[in-house]
Design a protein around this motif. Structure first.
Motif, PDB file in Angstrom:
ATOM      1  N   TRP A 110      29.024  32.767  47.035  1.00 51.64           N
ATOM      2  CA  TRP A 110      29.713  33.648  46.088  1.00 51.64           C
ATOM      3  C   TRP A 110      31.229  33.514  46.231  1.00 51.64           C
ATOM      4  CZ3 TRP A 110      33.342  37.434  46.716  1.00 51.64           C
ATOM      5  CH2 TRP A 110      33.660  38.170  45.568  1.00 51.64           C
ATOM      6  N   SER A 111      31.711  33.471  47.456  1.00 55.44           N
ATOM      7  CA  SER A 111      33.157  33.427  47.679  1.00 55.44           C
ATOM      8  C   SER A 111      33.776  32.137  47.163  1.00 55.44           C
ATOM      9  CB  SER A 111      33.471  33.595  49.178  1.00 55.44           C
ATOM     10  OG  SER A 111      33.057  32.466  49.930  1.00 55.44           O
ATOM     11  N   ARG A 112      33.064  31.028  47.272  1.00 55.13           N
ATOM     12  CA  ARG A 112      33.597  29.759  46.786  1.00 55.13           C
ATOM     13  C   ARG A 112      33.548  29.681  45.269  1.00 55.13           C
ATOM     14  NH1 ARG A 112      34.579  25.690  50.473  1.00 55.13           N
ATOM     15  NH2 ARG A 112      35.630  24.809  48.634  1.00 55.13           N
ATOM     16  N   ARG A 113      32.616  30.393  44.662  1.00 52.27           N
ATOM     17  CA  ARG A 113      32.529  30.393  43.200  1.00 52.27           C
ATOM     18  C   ARG A 113      33.437  31.441  42.564  1.00 52.27           C
ATOM     19  NH1 ARG A 113      26.105  29.258  41.770  1.00 52.27           N
ATOM     20  NH2 ARG A 113      26.179  27.043  42.345  1.00 52.27           N
ATOM     21  N   ASN A 114      34.052  32.264  43.381  1.00 52.22           N
ATOM     22  CA  ASN A 114      34.982  33.283  42.888  1.00 52.22           C
ATOM     23  C   ASN A 114      36.268  33.246  43.716  1.00 52.22           C
ATOM     24  OD1 ASN A 114      33.239  35.196  40.911  1.00 52.22           O
ATOM     25  ND2 ASN A 114      31.954  34.458  42.580  1.00 52.22           N
ATOM     26  N   PRO A 115      36.969  32.113  43.695  1.00 54.48           N
ATOM     27  CA  PRO A 115      38.095  31.912  44.619  1.00 54.48           C
ATOM     28  C   PRO A 115      39.297  32.810  44.351  1.00 54.48           C
ATOM     29  CG  PRO A 115      38.018  30.147  42.998  1.00 54.48           C
ATOM     30  CD  PRO A 115      36.766  30.950  42.813  1.00 54.48           C
ATOM     31  N   TYR A 116      39.392  33.403  43.161  1.00 55.02           N
ATOM     32  CA  TYR A 116      40.582  34.187  42.831  1.00 55.02           C
ATOM     33  C   TYR A 116      40.365  35.691  42.979  1.00 55.02           C
ATOM     34  CZ  TYR A 116      41.878  29.682  40.935  1.00 55.02           C
ATOM     35  OH  TYR A 116      42.141  28.338  40.791  1.00 55.02           O
ATOM     36  N   VAL A 117      39.200  36.074  43.504  1.00 53.96           N
ATOM     37  CA  VAL A 117      38.961  37.497  43.749  1.00 53.96           C
ATOM     38  C   VAL A 117      39.697  37.900  45.030  1.00 53.96           C
ATOM     39  CG1 VAL A 117      37.227  39.241  44.279  1.00 53.96           C
ATOM     40  CG2 VAL A 117      36.747  37.487  42.577  1.00 53.96           C
ATOM     41  N   ARG A 118      40.438  38.999  44.958  1.00 55.73           N
ATOM     42  CA  ARG A 118      41.177  39.494  46.114  1.00 55.73           C
ATOM     43  C   ARG A 118      40.338  40.555  46.812  1.00 55.73           C
ATOM     44  NH1 ARG A 118      46.929  41.339  44.533  1.00 55.73           N
ATOM     45  NH2 ARG A 118      45.698  42.965  43.506  1.00 55.73           N
ATOM     46  N   MET A 119      40.130  40.392  48.109  1.00 56.68           N
ATOM     47  CA  MET A 119      39.263  41.262  48.884  1.00 56.68           C
ATOM     48  C   MET A 119      40.076  42.246  49.714  1.00 56.68           C
ATOM     49  SD  MET A 119      36.565  39.747  47.824  1.00 56.68           S
ATOM     50  CE  MET A 119      35.394  40.772  48.699  1.00 56.68           C
ATOM     51  N   ASN A 120      39.453  43.390  49.980  1.00 58.30           N
ATOM     52  CA  ASN A 120      40.046  44.421  50.831  1.00 58.30           C
ATOM     53  C   ASN A 120      39.018  44.771  51.896  1.00 58.30           C
ATOM     54  OD1 ASN A 120      41.089  46.682  52.053  1.00 58.30           O
ATOM     55  ND2 ASN A 120      41.682  47.689  50.155  1.00 58.30           N
ATOM     56  N   PHE A 121      39.264  44.365  53.131  1.00 56.25           N
ATOM     57  CA  PHE A 121      38.306  44.539  54.211  1.00 56.25           C
ATOM     58  C   PHE A 121      38.692  45.743  55.060  1.00 56.25           C
ATOM     59  CE2 PHE A 121      36.309  43.530  58.315  1.00 56.25           C
ATOM     60  CZ  PHE A 121      35.032  43.213  57.900  1.00 56.25           C
ATOM     61  N   PHE A 122      37.918  46.831  54.917  1.00 54.93           N
ATOM     62  CA  PHE A 122      38.161  48.066  55.658  1.00 54.93           C
ATOM     63  C   PHE A 122      39.556  48.631  55.419  1.00 54.93           C
ATOM     64  CE2 PHE A 122      34.639  46.692  58.540  1.00 54.93           C
ATOM     65  CZ  PHE A 122      33.854  47.820  58.393  1.00 54.93           C
ATOM     66  N   GLY A 123      40.207  48.209  54.347  1.00 52.95           N
ATOM     67  CA  GLY A 123      41.547  48.697  54.075  1.00 52.95           C
ATOM     68  C   GLY A 123      42.599  48.114  54.993  1.00 52.95           C
ATOM     69  N   LEU A 124      42.224  47.157  55.841  1.00 55.85           N
ATOM     70  CA  LEU A 124      43.156  46.591  56.822  1.00 55.85           C
ATOM     71  C   LEU A 124      43.642  45.206  56.438  1.00 55.85           C
ATOM     72  CD1 LEU A 124      41.247  47.600  60.101  1.00 55.85           C
ATOM     73  CD2 LEU A 124      43.185  48.779  59.035  1.00 55.85           C
ATOM     74  N   LEU A 125      42.758  44.421  55.837  1.00 59.43           N
ATOM     75  CA  LEU A 125      43.090  43.043  55.484  1.00 59.43           C
ATOM     76  C   LEU A 125      42.917  42.835  53.988  1.00 59.43           C
ATOM     77  CD1 LEU A 125      41.236  41.089  58.316  1.00 59.43           C
ATOM     78  CD2 LEU A 125      43.693  41.546  58.176  1.00 59.43           C
ATOM     79  N   ILE A 126      43.870  42.132  53.395  1.00 57.62           N
ATOM     80  CA  ILE A 126      43.776  41.740  51.993  1.00 57.62           C
ATOM     81  C   ILE A 126      43.857  40.220  51.942  1.00 57.62           C
ATOM     82  CG2 ILE A 126      44.851  41.856  49.721  1.00 57.62           C
ATOM     83  CD1 ILE A 126      45.875  44.617  50.419  1.00 57.62           C
ATOM     84  N   PHE A 127      42.870  39.607  51.324  1.00 56.21           N
ATOM     85  CA  PHE A 127      42.796  38.151  51.298  1.00 56.21           C
ATOM     86  C   PHE A 127      41.975  37.738  50.095  1.00 56.21           C
ATOM     87  CE2 PHE A 127      39.619  40.088  53.962  1.00 56.21           C
ATOM     88  CZ  PHE A 127      38.431  39.582  53.468  1.00 56.21           C
ATOM     89  N   GLN A 128      41.980  36.450  49.803  1.00 55.62           N
ATOM     90  CA  GLN A 128      41.179  35.937  48.697  1.00 55.62           C
ATOM     91  C   GLN A 128      39.762  35.626  49.159  1.00 55.62           C
ATOM     92  OE1 GLN A 128      44.903  33.478  47.123  1.00 55.62           O
ATOM     93  NE2 GLN A 128      43.105  33.111  45.853  1.00 55.62           N
ATOM     94  N   ALA A 129      38.842  35.672  48.221  1.00 57.62           N
ATOM     95  CA  ALA A 129      37.408  35.628  48.517  1.00 57.62           C
ATOM     96  C   ALA A 129      36.971  34.476  49.434  1.00 57.62           C
ATOM     97  CB  ALA A 129      36.618  35.584  47.208  1.00 57.62           C
ATOM     98  N   PRO A 130      37.502  33.245  49.293  1.00 54.97           N
ATOM     99  CA  PRO A 130      37.007  32.169  50.160  1.00 54.97           C
ATOM    100  C   PRO A 130      37.177  32.418  51.652  1.00 54.97           C
ATOM    101  CG  PRO A 130      38.157  31.246  48.276  1.00 54.97           C
ATOM    102  CD  PRO A 130      38.383  32.727  48.230  1.00 54.97           C
ATOM    103  N   PHE A 131      38.039  33.366  52.020  1.00 49.97           N
ATOM    104  CA  PHE A 131      38.230  33.666  53.443  1.00 49.97           C
ATOM    105  C   PHE A 131      37.218  34.695  53.953  1.00 49.97           C
ATOM    106  CE2 PHE A 131      42.441  32.163  52.142  1.00 49.97           C
ATOM    107  CZ  PHE A 131      42.698  31.214  53.141  1.00 49.97           C
TER     108      PHE A 131
END
Length: 252
Positions: A145-166
């Motif tokens: 899913w992350s490789r097919r949606n590379p431009y989605v920005r993720m928020n992990f526990f409110g601590l990290l913001i990164f793009q989906a492939p990570f």
């Protein structure tokens, strides 16, 4: 007392109908897999079965013909607790988003990905000391899913913001912080990458081609010619609902 009992009965009936409606809206592969995982865990909690009857053991599988272990080792995620809930949430969310997103209307292809990923993990499982492969399978789904949606920005526990492939690598780091082995995460990432490369990358390379072809028997069983016009899919670009998995498209 009678009026209260009737009111409670109606509330319970409405709650059941709402749950049933929501449950049936979940796409079939996601519904079947997550339900099997929950029921397997419930059976273990109720001591109807034990994990020793479920785990991956090549000797018991191939010498004693306990073939069910090829499937059951993907269904048990440990006793009910934080780790179980964490895995169930990620399994449900990303399995559903794949099925309603890039595999929309391609149930047979989705089932084939399950079979391909499960086969590879089982082969790798012969060489690594892993007894349950469900978590690795979840990481595989997250990776695809992350490789097919590379431009989605993720928020992990409110601590990290990164793009989906990570995301798969962040989950591996989180697993390491919890003191878990990262072998299972690496296995999921490796199998997910192999599938993504063969399905999405290699066919578009010069001289490349499609090496993964869904068998016609799966298409005959799972693919329906007409889509339900009233079906409302879960938006794939919004995996939110949970602080550790929220996302939005960049520029959106």
């Amino acid at each position: 007392m009678g009026a209260r009992s009737v009111g409670r009965g109606r509330a319970a009936k409405m709650a059941y109908q709402t749950f049933r409606q929501e449950y049936l809206q979940v796409p079939p592969v996601t519904r079947a897999y997550t339900t099997a995982c929950v029921l397997t865990t419930a059976a273990v909690q109720l001591e109807l079965i034990t994990p020793f009857q479920l785990y991956f053991n090549p000797e018991l599988i191939f010498k004693h013909f306990q073939i069910w272990r090829l499937i059951t080792n993907y269904l048990f995620f440990g006793p009910v607790g934080f780790n179980f809930l964490f895995n169930m949430i990620f399994l449900y969310r990303y399995c559903r988003m794949l099925e309603e997103g890039s595999f929309r209307g391609r149930t047979a292809d989705f089932v084939f990905m399950f079979l391909f990923g499960g086969l590879l993990m089982t082969l790798f499982g012969l060489f690594v000391n892993l007894v349950f492969l469900g978590q690795a399978f979840t990481i595989m789904l997250v990776y695809v899913w992350s490789r097919r949606n590379p431009y989605v920005r993720m928020n992990f526990f409110g601590l990290l913001i990164f793009q989906a492939p990570f995301l798969p690598w962040v989950l591996m780091g989180f697993s390491l912080l919890l003191g878990n082995s990262i072998i299972v995460d690496l296995l999921g990432i490796a199998v997910g990458h192999i599938y993504f490369f063969l399905e999405d990358v290699f066919p578009n390379q010069p001289g490349g081609g499609r090496l993964l072809r869904t068998p016609s028997v799966l298409k005959a069983i799972f693919d329906t010619p007409e889509e339900d016009p009233n079906y409302n899919p879960l938006p794939e670009e919004r995996p939110g609902g949970f602080a550790w998995g929220e996302g939005q498209r960049l520029g959106g």
